[in-house]
Design a protein around this motif. Structure first.
Motif, PDB file in Angstrom:
ATOM      1  N   UNK A  27     -12.086  77.238  49.662  1.00 21.14           N
ATOM      2  CA  UNK A  27     -12.763  78.456  50.127  1.00 21.14           C
ATOM      3  C   UNK A  27     -13.744  78.941  49.067  1.00 21.14           C
ATOM      4  N   UNK A  28     -13.306  78.997  47.826  1.00 18.90           N
ATOM      5  CA  UNK A  28     -14.179  79.458  46.744  1.00 18.90           C
ATOM      6  C   UNK A  28     -15.327  78.482  46.496  1.00 18.90           C
ATOM      7  N   UNK A  29     -15.062  77.197  46.585  1.00 17.50           N
ATOM      8  CA  UNK A  29     -16.124  76.204  46.420  1.00 17.50           C
ATOM      9  C   UNK A  29     -17.212  76.418  47.465  1.00 17.50           C
ATOM     10  N   UNK A  30     -16.809  76.663  48.697  1.00 12.81           N
ATOM     11  CA  UNK A  30     -17.776  76.930  49.759  1.00 12.81           C
ATOM     12  C   UNK A  30     -18.620  78.160  49.487  1.00 12.81           C
ATOM     13  N   UNK A  32     -19.471  79.242  46.482  1.00  8.59           N
ATOM     14  CA  UNK A  32     -20.310  79.077  45.293  1.00  8.59           C
ATOM     15  C   UNK A  32     -21.410  78.031  45.458  1.00  8.59           C
ATOM     16  N   UNK A  33     -21.225  77.069  46.348  1.00 10.48           N
ATOM     17  CA  UNK A  33     -22.237  76.032  46.534  1.00 10.48           C
ATOM     18  C   UNK A  33     -23.351  76.538  47.441  1.00 10.48           C
ATOM     19  N   UNK A  34     -24.561  76.095  47.166  1.00  8.98           N
ATOM     20  CA  UNK A  34     -25.640  76.409  48.105  1.00  8.98           C
ATOM     21  C   UNK A  34     -25.444  75.535  49.346  1.00  8.98           C
ATOM     22  N   UNK A  35     -25.883  76.037  50.465  1.00  6.00           N
ATOM     23  CA  UNK A  35     -25.700  75.319  51.723  1.00  6.00           C
ATOM     24  C   UNK A  35     -26.651  74.133  51.786  1.00  6.00           C
ATOM     25  N   UNK A  36     -26.122  72.934  52.011  1.00  7.26           N
ATOM     26  CA  UNK A  36     -26.992  71.754  52.098  1.00  7.26           C
ATOM     27  C   UNK A  36     -27.682  71.686  53.461  1.00  7.26           C
ATOM     28  N   UNK A  37     -28.630  70.796  53.582  1.00  3.67           N
ATOM     29  CA  UNK A  37     -29.282  70.567  54.876  1.00  3.67           C
ATOM     30  C   UNK A  37     -28.288  69.959  55.860  1.00  3.67           C
TER      31      UNK A  37
END
Length: 147
Positions: A27-30, A32-37
């Protein structure tokens, strides 16, 4: 610019509904990461020969497990696919010497949707699943090695 690759263990399907440090991490990783294409995921739950790439515009949620209760058996994570991007991936694999083709019927197995449903619960980013190459039999291994 290429994005980094991640190796994520998806755990049991119950990771989605239970409490655990792994669930909290995803959940936290989601967040913090920018959303990919798009998410391009290789899951150990799908082997084929040749390698196949999901190409459905709206891939099904595949429930390839038992014994985790009705909530998970009915869970749907409705992320879109991207048939055009899938064709590009299959083409790149073929150009690199890996026989590959698109599969417009294959859905996303729990090795894909369990971690991504935690990381990207909005299910808006396209997801493309790539199979592993089908494992050879012991006889095929021996023939390859010249035994």
């Amino acid at each position: 610019m290429p994005r980094p690759a991640l190796f994520l263990s998806h755990g049991a399907p119950s990771l989605l509904t239970g409490q655990s440090p792994a669930r909290d991490f995803l959940i936290e990783l989601g967040r913090t990461l920018s959303t990919p294409a798009a998410y391009v995921v290789v899951s150990a739950h799908w082997e084929s020969s040749p390698v196949r790439v999901t190409a459905a515009a709206l891939p099904d949620t595949v429930h390839d497990f038992r014994g985790f209760g009705e909530t998970l058996q009915r869970f749907v994570w409705p992320a879109p696919g991207d048939p055009e991007k899938a064709a590009q991936i299959a083409s790149r694999l073929a150009h690199s010497g890996i026989k590959a083709k698109t599969d417009p019927h294959r859905g996303l197995d729990h090795g894909v949707w369990v971690p991504l449903a935690l990381m990207a619960p909005d299910a808006k980013t396209p997801v493309i699943q790539v199979s592993l190459p089908e494992r050879s039999t012991p006889d095929e291994d021996s023939a390859t090695l010249g035994a």
